[in-house]
Design a protein around this motif. Structure first.
Motif, PDB file in Angstrom:
ATOM      1  N   ALA A 125      -6.061   9.590   2.214  1.00 44.17           N
ATOM      2  CA  ALA A 125      -6.348   8.825   1.265  1.00 44.17           C
ATOM      3  C   ALA A 125      -5.788   7.239   1.468  1.00 44.17           C
ATOM      4  O   ALA A 125      -6.669   6.458   1.352  1.00 44.17           O
ATOM      5  N   PRO A 126      -4.679   7.186   1.982  1.00 42.98           N
ATOM      6  CA  PRO A 126      -4.150   5.700   2.402  1.00 42.98           C
ATOM      7  C   PRO A 126      -5.178   5.199   3.520  1.00 42.98           C
ATOM      8  O   PRO A 126      -5.407   3.937   3.529  1.00 42.98           O
ATOM      9  N   LEU A 127      -5.441   6.081   4.482  1.00 40.48           N
ATOM     10  CA  LEU A 127      -6.180   5.637   5.577  1.00 40.48           C
ATOM     11  C   LEU A 127      -7.620   5.261   5.112  1.00 40.48           C
ATOM     12  O   LEU A 127      -8.120   4.195   5.670  1.00 40.48           O
ATOM     13  N   SER A 128      -8.101   6.081   4.160  1.00 42.04           N
ATOM     14  CA  SER A 128      -9.579   5.651   3.654  1.00 42.04           C
ATOM     15  C   SER A 128      -9.456   4.481   2.720  1.00 42.04           C
ATOM     16  O   SER A 128     -10.304   3.611   2.892  1.00 42.04           O
ATOM     17  N   LEU A 129      -8.425   4.260   1.994  1.00 41.40           N
ATOM     18  CA  LEU A 129      -8.313   2.855   1.481  1.00 41.40           C
ATOM     19  C   LEU A 129      -8.170   1.837   2.192  1.00 41.40           C
ATOM     20  O   LEU A 129      -8.823   0.632   1.978  1.00 41.40           O
ATOM     21  N   ILE A 130      -7.444   1.694   3.333  1.00 43.81           N
ATOM     22  CA  ILE A 130      -7.313   0.818   4.343  1.00 43.81           C
ATOM     23  C   ILE A 130      -8.679   0.608   5.039  1.00 43.81           C
ATOM     24  O   ILE A 130      -8.953  -0.539   5.335  1.00 43.81           O
TER      25      ILE A 130
ATOM     26  N   ILE B  96       0.873  -1.155   0.092  1.00 38.44           N
ATOM     27  CA  ILE B  96      -0.061   0.054  -0.040  1.00 38.44           C
ATOM     28  C   ILE B  96       0.855   0.997  -0.030  1.00 38.44           C
ATOM     29  O   ILE B  96       1.709   1.645   1.085  1.00 38.44           O
ATOM     30  N   THR B  97       0.992   2.084  -1.185  1.00 35.14           N
ATOM     31  CA  THR B  97       1.804   3.053  -1.455  1.00 35.14           C
ATOM     32  C   THR B  97       1.455   4.212  -2.336  1.00 35.14           C
ATOM     33  O   THR B  97       0.297   4.124  -2.616  1.00 35.14           O
ATOM     34  N   ASP B  98       2.151   5.262  -2.455  1.00 34.83           N
ATOM     35  CA  ASP B  98       1.802   6.191  -3.540  1.00 34.83           C
ATOM     36  C   ASP B  98       2.096   6.032  -5.024  1.00 34.83           C
ATOM     37  O   ASP B  98       1.562   6.953  -5.542  1.00 34.83           O
ATOM     38  N   SER B  99       2.901   5.150  -5.467  1.00 41.26           N
ATOM     39  CA  SER B  99       3.080   4.902  -6.851  1.00 41.26           C
ATOM     40  C   SER B  99       3.516   3.606  -7.149  1.00 41.26           C
ATOM     41  O   SER B  99       4.229   2.890  -6.282  1.00 41.26           O
ATOM     42  N   MET B 100       3.424   3.216  -8.382  1.00 40.15           N
ATOM     43  CA  MET B 100       3.822   1.606  -8.768  1.00 40.15           C
ATOM     44  C   MET B 100       5.610   1.743  -8.875  1.00 40.15           C
ATOM     45  O   MET B 100       5.964   0.954  -9.194  1.00 40.15           O
ATOM     46  N   PHE B 101       5.950   2.984  -8.887  1.00 32.78           N
ATOM     47  CA  PHE B 101       7.509   3.124  -8.780  1.00 32.78           C
ATOM     48  C   PHE B 101       7.939   3.204  -7.266  1.00 32.78           C
ATOM     49  O   PHE B 101       9.204   3.465  -7.237  1.00 32.78           O
ATOM     50  N   SER B 102       7.278   3.047  -6.450  1.00 34.13           N
ATOM     51  CA  SER B 102       7.741   2.955  -5.148  1.00 34.13           C
ATOM     52  C   SER B 102       8.710   1.736  -4.845  1.00 34.13           C
ATOM     53  O   SER B 102       8.396   0.913  -5.453  1.00 34.13           O
ATOM     54  N   PRO B 103       9.786   1.938  -3.958  1.00 39.57           N
ATOM     55  CA  PRO B 103      10.059   0.876  -3.603  1.00 39.57           C
ATOM     56  C   PRO B 103       9.726  -0.467  -3.145  1.00 39.57           C
ATOM     57  O   PRO B 103      10.190  -1.625  -3.095  1.00 39.57           O
ATOM     58  N   ILE B 104       8.776  -0.288  -2.472  1.00 39.07           N
ATOM     59  CA  ILE B 104       8.064  -1.480  -2.103  1.00 39.07           C
ATOM     60  C   ILE B 104       7.151  -2.133  -2.950  1.00 39.07           C
ATOM     61  O   ILE B 104       6.893  -3.226  -2.908  1.00 39.07           O
ATOM     62  N   ALA B 105       6.712  -1.170  -3.819  1.00 41.36           N
ATOM     63  CA  ALA B 105       5.857  -1.871  -5.066  1.00 41.36           C
ATOM     64  C   ALA B 105       6.536  -2.654  -5.662  1.00 41.36           C
ATOM     65  O   ALA B 105       6.109  -3.659  -6.368  1.00 41.36           O
ATOM     66  N   GLU B 106       7.862  -2.566  -6.100  1.00 41.10           N
ATOM     67  CA  GLU B 106       8.830  -3.535  -7.003  1.00 41.10           C
ATOM     68  C   GLU B 106       8.825  -5.038  -6.339  1.00 41.10           C
ATOM     69  O   GLU B 106       9.212  -5.773  -6.913  1.00 41.10           O
ATOM     70  N   LEU B 107       8.462  -4.868  -4.916  1.00 37.25           N
ATOM     71  CA  LEU B 107       8.518  -6.072  -4.158  1.00 37.25           C
ATOM     72  C   LEU B 107       7.402  -6.780  -3.781  1.00 37.25           C
ATOM     73  O   LEU B 107       7.360  -8.227  -3.289  1.00 37.25           O
TER      74      LEU B 107
ATOM     75  N   ASP C 105       3.368  -8.581  -4.924  1.00 33.15           N
ATOM     76  CA  ASP C 105       2.651  -9.262  -5.940  1.00 33.15           C
ATOM     77  C   ASP C 105       1.489  -8.590  -6.216  1.00 33.15           C
ATOM     78  O   ASP C 105       0.911  -8.584  -7.368  1.00 33.15           O
ATOM     79  N   SER C 106       0.932  -7.779  -5.235  1.00 34.23           N
ATOM     80  CA  SER C 106      -0.031  -6.783  -5.666  1.00 34.23           C
ATOM     81  C   SER C 106       0.195  -5.460  -4.957  1.00 34.23           C
ATOM     82  O   SER C 106       0.754  -5.400  -3.996  1.00 34.23           O
ATOM     83  N   VAL C 107      -0.473  -4.338  -5.768  1.00 31.80           N
ATOM     84  CA  VAL C 107       0.010  -3.000  -5.188  1.00 31.80           C
ATOM     85  C   VAL C 107      -1.178  -2.162  -5.133  1.00 31.80           C
ATOM     86  O   VAL C 107      -1.854  -2.238  -6.114  1.00 31.80           O
ATOM     87  N   LEU C 108      -1.520  -1.709  -4.094  1.00 30.69           N
ATOM     88  CA  LEU C 108      -2.857  -0.801  -3.977  1.00 30.69           C
ATOM     89  C   LEU C 108      -2.192   0.749  -3.936  1.00 30.69           C
ATOM     90  O   LEU C 108      -1.325   0.852  -2.932  1.00 30.69           O
ATOM     91  N   VAL C 109      -2.486   1.469  -4.757  1.00 31.98           N
ATOM     92  CA  VAL C 109      -1.853   3.115  -4.741  1.00 31.98           C
ATOM     93  C   VAL C 109      -2.817   3.902  -4.232  1.00 31.98           C
ATOM     94  O   VAL C 109      -4.036   3.991  -4.770  1.00 31.98           O
ATOM     95  N   ALA C 110      -2.411   4.626  -3.314  1.00 30.75           N
ATOM     96  CA  ALA C 110      -3.264   5.787  -2.832  1.00 30.75           C
ATOM     97  C   ALA C 110      -2.324   7.179  -2.675  1.00 30.75           C
ATOM     98  O   ALA C 110      -1.187   7.043  -2.532  1.00 30.75           O
ATOM     99  N   ARG C 111      -3.126   8.170  -2.916  1.00 32.55           N
ATOM    100  CA  ARG C 111      -2.335   9.516  -3.343  1.00 32.55           C
ATOM    101  C   ARG C 111      -1.732  10.072  -1.980  1.00 32.55           C
ATOM    102  O   ARG C 111      -2.946  10.143  -0.799  1.00 32.55           O
TER     103      ARG C 111
END
Length: 289
Positions: A241-246, A210-221, A223-229
């Motif tokens: 926005a991340p809290l709302s997504l969670i 759960i991060t801000d971009s597909m280019f985030s260092p944790i996104a690269e690791l 299997d699935s990525v949820l992006v929140a601004r």
């Protein structure tokens, strides 16, 4: 256009720029941290060119307007700024503007998240949450409250949820391919969060970021990525926005197991009441009379 290419693209096209565009290019190269957070008109006044020259400069770089150029700059620098630099960037904001500016920014972040979040990925994450033997929720530094919130409510739904903070390897020692790891990290990205997700991945666990971009260092690791601004609010991160997504993940998982959740919460309500965990309302007092 990828954010990491912005300064290189400026250098590549520099010789073809007009005199005014070269002034803008020099300003951005030397002051990219400040340039990312000012309007086109203010940048024009600062450099000594017209606002239309600023807009044409954005088009010359391949953007569809100045806002797109500005977003690219913001994404490029967000992980580079220190807390002191963040404060300096918002030092011009008047006290009267603070409340409305920050709240409007949070609203904008939530709207952008609604438009960009992948519903199929969201549902897949819930599928894995419900079938995992154990869920490890990783949140370091400013992401720790988000991890705490997610872990707290998932424990009402699932049998084994563990919150991971600073003691990564000790807490995650027994993680396996039967487990799931949910990592939460936003700029400035935590190196420990990266270590935790990398360790989970090496053990075969299903990893969600759960991060801000597909280019985030944790996104690269993951299997699935949820992006929140997420944007900056001075030295503090804007994490509405991340809290709302969670929160949506919690609700989604709860709905899938609503009968079990109802039974568990009903039992807890009885325990909380008998031990006076919460302050009784006036209605509760009348019921007990």
């Amino acid at each position: 256009m990828e954010n990491v290419d912005l300064l290189a693209r400026i250098n590549q096209h520099y010789s073809s720029f007009s005199k005014g565009q070269k002034l803008l290019a020099n300003y951005i190269i030397d002051n990219y941290d400040r340039a990312a957070f000012i309007t086109a008109s203010k940048m024009g006044r600062t450099v000594g060119v017209s606002e239309s020259t600023v807009v044409r400069f954005a088009y010359a770089l391949g953007y569809d307007g100045y806002p797109a150029l500005q977003r690219s700059l913001q994404e490029m620098i967000r992980n580079r700024l220190t807390t002191v630099q963040r404060i300096q960037l918002t030092s011009d904001l008047s006290q009267d503007e603070v409340l409305s500016t920050v709240l409007k920014s949070d609203i904008s972040n939530i709207r952008a998240t609604i438009e960009s979040v992948n519903t199929a990925t969201f549902n897949t994450v819930i599928d894995y949450m419900l079938k995992a033997r154990k869920i490890y929720v990783v949140g370091i530094k400013s992401a720790a409250p988000l991890a705490q919130f997610l872990g707290y409510y998932l424990n009402f739904i699932l049998d084994d949820v563990c919150i991971v903070n600073s003691t990564v390897y000790e807490t995650m020692l027994r993680i396996s391919d039967k487990d799931m790891c949910i990592g939460i990290s936003f700029p400035r990205y935590s190196s420990k969060a990266v270590e935790a997700l990398s360790f989970a991945r090496s053990k075969g666990a299903y990893v969600t970021a759960i991060t801000d971009s597909m280019f985030s260092p944790i996104a690269e690791l993951a299997d699935s990525v949820l992006v929140a601004r997420s944007d900056m609010a001075s030295f503090a991160d804007s994490l509405a926005a991340p809290l709302s997504l969670i929160n949506a993940l919690i609700v989604g998982a709860g709905l899938r197991r609503k009968d079990e959740v109802y039974e568990r919460l009903d039992q807890l309500e009885g325990i909380w009441k008998s031990h006076k965990v919460y302050i009784a309302s006036n209605t509760d007092d009348r019921d007990n009379e």
